[in-house]
Design a protein around this motif. Structure first.
Motif, PDB file in Angstrom:
ATOM      1  N   LEU A  66       7.107  -0.886  -1.168  1.00  0.00           N
ATOM      2  CA  LEU A  66       7.245  -0.061   0.029  1.00  0.00           C
ATOM      3  C   LEU A  66       6.074   0.910   0.160  1.00  0.00           C
ATOM      4  O   LEU A  66       5.528   1.105   1.257  1.00  0.00           O
ATOM      5  CB  LEU A  66       8.561   0.705  -0.012  1.00  0.00           C
ATOM      6  N   THR A  67       5.663   1.500  -0.956  1.00  0.00           N
ATOM      7  CA  THR A  67       4.523   2.421  -0.929  1.00  0.00           C
ATOM      8  C   THR A  67       3.257   1.710  -0.460  1.00  0.00           C
ATOM      9  O   THR A  67       2.474   2.240   0.345  1.00  0.00           O
ATOM     10  CB  THR A  67       4.299   3.027  -2.323  1.00  0.00           C
ATOM     11  N   THR A  68       3.063   0.487  -0.933  1.00  0.00           N
ATOM     12  CA  THR A  68       1.872  -0.283  -0.578  1.00  0.00           C
ATOM     13  C   THR A  68       1.859  -0.648   0.900  1.00  0.00           C
ATOM     14  O   THR A  68       0.835  -0.527   1.582  1.00  0.00           O
ATOM     15  CB  THR A  68       1.793  -1.550  -1.438  1.00  0.00           C
ATOM     16  N   VAL A  69       2.997  -1.092   1.404  1.00  0.00           N
ATOM     17  CA  VAL A  69       3.072  -1.478   2.817  1.00  0.00           C
ATOM     18  C   VAL A  69       2.849  -0.268   3.717  1.00  0.00           C
ATOM     19  O   VAL A  69       2.156  -0.359   4.746  1.00  0.00           O
ATOM     20  CB  VAL A  69       4.426  -2.156   3.105  1.00  0.00           C
ATOM     21  N   LYS A  70       3.409   0.868   3.356  1.00  0.00           N
ATOM     22  CA  LYS A  70       3.191   2.077   4.157  1.00  0.00           C
ATOM     23  C   LYS A  70       1.713   2.473   4.165  1.00  0.00           C
ATOM     24  O   LYS A  70       1.188   2.918   5.192  1.00  0.00           O
ATOM     25  CB  LYS A  70       4.049   3.219   3.618  1.00  0.00           C
ATOM     26  N   ALA A  71       1.040   2.316   3.036  1.00  0.00           N
ATOM     27  CA  ALA A  71      -0.391   2.628   2.981  1.00  0.00           C
ATOM     28  C   ALA A  71      -1.188   1.678   3.878  1.00  0.00           C
ATOM     29  O   ALA A  71      -2.158   2.090   4.542  1.00  0.00           O
ATOM     30  CB  ALA A  71      -0.889   2.547   1.541  1.00  0.00           C
ATOM     31  N   LEU A  72      -0.779   0.412   3.910  1.00  0.00           N
ATOM     32  CA  LEU A  72      -1.446  -0.553   4.790  1.00  0.00           C
ATOM     33  C   LEU A  72      -1.280  -0.148   6.253  1.00  0.00           C
ATOM     34  O   LEU A  72      -2.246  -0.169   7.032  1.00  0.00           O
ATOM     35  CB  LEU A  72      -0.880  -1.945   4.559  1.00  0.00           C
ATOM     36  N   LEU A  73      -0.082   0.251   6.638  1.00  0.00           N
ATOM     37  CA  LEU A  73       0.155   0.630   8.034  1.00  0.00           C
ATOM     38  C   LEU A  73      -0.550   1.931   8.389  1.00  0.00           C
ATOM     39  O   LEU A  73      -0.919   2.143   9.550  1.00  0.00           O
ATOM     40  CB  LEU A  73       1.653   0.723   8.300  1.00  0.00           C
ATOM     41  N   ASP A  74      -0.749   2.806   7.417  1.00  0.00           N
ATOM     42  CA  ASP A  74      -1.553   4.006   7.676  1.00  0.00           C
ATOM     43  C   ASP A  74      -2.979   3.622   8.047  1.00  0.00           C
ATOM     44  O   ASP A  74      -3.595   4.233   8.933  1.00  0.00           O
ATOM     45  CB  ASP A  74      -1.554   4.915   6.450  1.00  0.00           C
ATOM     46  N   ARG A  75      -3.514   2.615   7.379  1.00  0.00           N
ATOM     47  CA  ARG A  75      -4.859   2.130   7.729  1.00  0.00           C
ATOM     48  C   ARG A  75      -4.879   1.539   9.140  1.00  0.00           C
ATOM     49  O   ARG A  75      -5.842   1.716   9.891  1.00  0.00           O
ATOM     50  CB  ARG A  75      -5.322   1.075   6.729  1.00  0.00           C
ATOM     51  N   VAL A  76      -3.824   0.820   9.480  1.00  0.00           N
ATOM     52  CA  VAL A  76      -3.734   0.245  10.823  1.00  0.00           C
ATOM     53  C   VAL A  76      -3.754   1.351  11.874  1.00  0.00           C
ATOM     54  O   VAL A  76      -4.454   1.265  12.890  1.00  0.00           O
ATOM     55  CB  VAL A  76      -2.465  -0.612  10.956  1.00  0.00           C
ATOM     56  N   ARG A  77      -3.006   2.407  11.641  1.00  0.00           N
ATOM     57  CA  ARG A  77      -2.969   3.522  12.590  1.00  0.00           C
ATOM     58  C   ARG A  77      -4.328   4.216  12.691  1.00  0.00           C
ATOM     59  O   ARG A  77      -4.723   4.665  13.769  1.00  0.00           O
ATOM     60  CB  ARG A  77      -1.892   4.521  12.167  1.00  0.00           C
TER      61      ARG A  77
END
Length: 322
Positions: free
Chosen positions: A93-104
């Motif tokens: 979950l931490t990794t996926v959230k970090a990926l979506l932060d990059r997307v934003r």
């Protein structure tokens, strides 16, 4: 008593026979009936409102993503709903959230949400239920076609009749994935010189699926990675549901005399399968793809690709898999 001299105008000078200017004509010509004015239309300003009377003008500004101009009063952007599989590993979950932060960061102003197929909150159905009426694009954070993309995502979309939904293609295969895989191998200790060695090989460890399209997609990624590595053999292997296993692929490469073997982790985030695959590596084991910049760009590419496939329409959910 002297008499004040009256100034002599141009029309009173000797030899000047020109009639005095008319009060109706500033050029000294007799008044004429006004003729219809003919003129070329002036250039239209960029901010002119042309939709209907009463429309307020919009003011253009540069689009931060591609440099094109768009009005400030843009319609609401379709929500990007990233769909992760889910894992009991807290790192996932931490990794996926970090990926979506990059997307934003790459696309400021784009509404981005997260939903899981299983094991983690929020579940995809809950995320969709919480969205306001409008448009959404489901972007699977999955690396190949299979049951989840073909059945689970459209099924979840059908539970949200207030939305118009597109289902984008999975992330793989794509050259941006290969860029991320290569970078993770380099981080793990892979050297460019290994590309010319007859003793090296790579196992591309994937989750696995019974869907033949999933295996075809993984084989395609393996070929692209082999090209990226200078021709090093890359063998696709699976943690479940398909053959060969990671251990079986390692044995096959060893039998060919390739003893310097690395395992490339073909997983979006850490989890049970990624951990087992890495544990089987005899030498190098790369980390999962995670929030790599190339992966964030690929998420947006799939979103844009889905939007370009067909126009959004009103009415029931529109499921367009691209």
């Amino acid at each position: 008593m002297s008499r004040r001299k009256t100034p002599v105008t141009a029309t009173q000078r000797p030899g000047n026979t020109r009639p005095p200017p008319s009060v109706h004509d500033g050029a000294g010509r007799p008044p004429r009936a006004p003729a219809p004015r003919q003129h070329r239309p002036a250039a239209q300003p960029l901010t002119r409102a042309t939709a209907r009377p009463g429309t307020r003008p919009t003011h253009p500004r540069l689009n931060g993503t591609n440099g094109t101009r768009r009005p400030m009063s843009t319609p609401h952007l379709p929500t990007l709903v990233a769909v992760a599989h889910g894992s009991r590993d807290p790192r996932a979950l931490t990794t996926v959230k970090a990926l979506l932060d990059r997307v934003r960061e790459l696309r400021p102003g784009l509404p981005v949400r997260l939903g899981h197929i299983e094991l983690n909150a929020p579940l995809l159905t809950d995320t969709l239920a919480g969205l306001p009426e409008g448009d959404a694009v489901l972007v699977p954070l999955l690396l190949s076609r299979g049951h989840h993309v073909k059945h689970d995502l459209p099924g979840a979309a059908a539970t949200a009749p207030h939305l118009r939904v597109r289902v984008a293609a999975p992330l793989g295969p794509h050259p941006l994935l290969v860029e991320a895989l290569h970078a993770r191998l380099i981080e793990a200790g892979w050297r460019t010189a290994y590309g010319t060695s007859r003793s090296t090989g790579v196992v591309l460890a994937a989750a696995g699926s019974r869907d033949p399209d999933s295996a075809a997609d993984t084989r395609r990624t393996a070929r692209l990675l082999s090209e990226r590595l200078g021709g090093v053999p890359v063998v696709p292997a699976y943690a479940s549901a398909a053959a060969p296993t990671v251990q079986g692929a390692i044995r096959a490469l060893t039998a060919q005399g390739r003893h310097r073997i690395a395992v490339a982790s073909y997983f979006t985030a850490p989890g049970l399968f990624a951990t087992r695959s890495a544990a089987a590596a005899p030498r190098l084991a790369a980390a999962p793809l995670g929030p790599h910049p190339a992966l964030a760009r690929l998420v947006l590419h799939r979103y844009d690709q889905a939007l370009a496939t067909a126009p959004l329409t009103t009415g029931p959910s529109q499921l367009v898999t691209v």
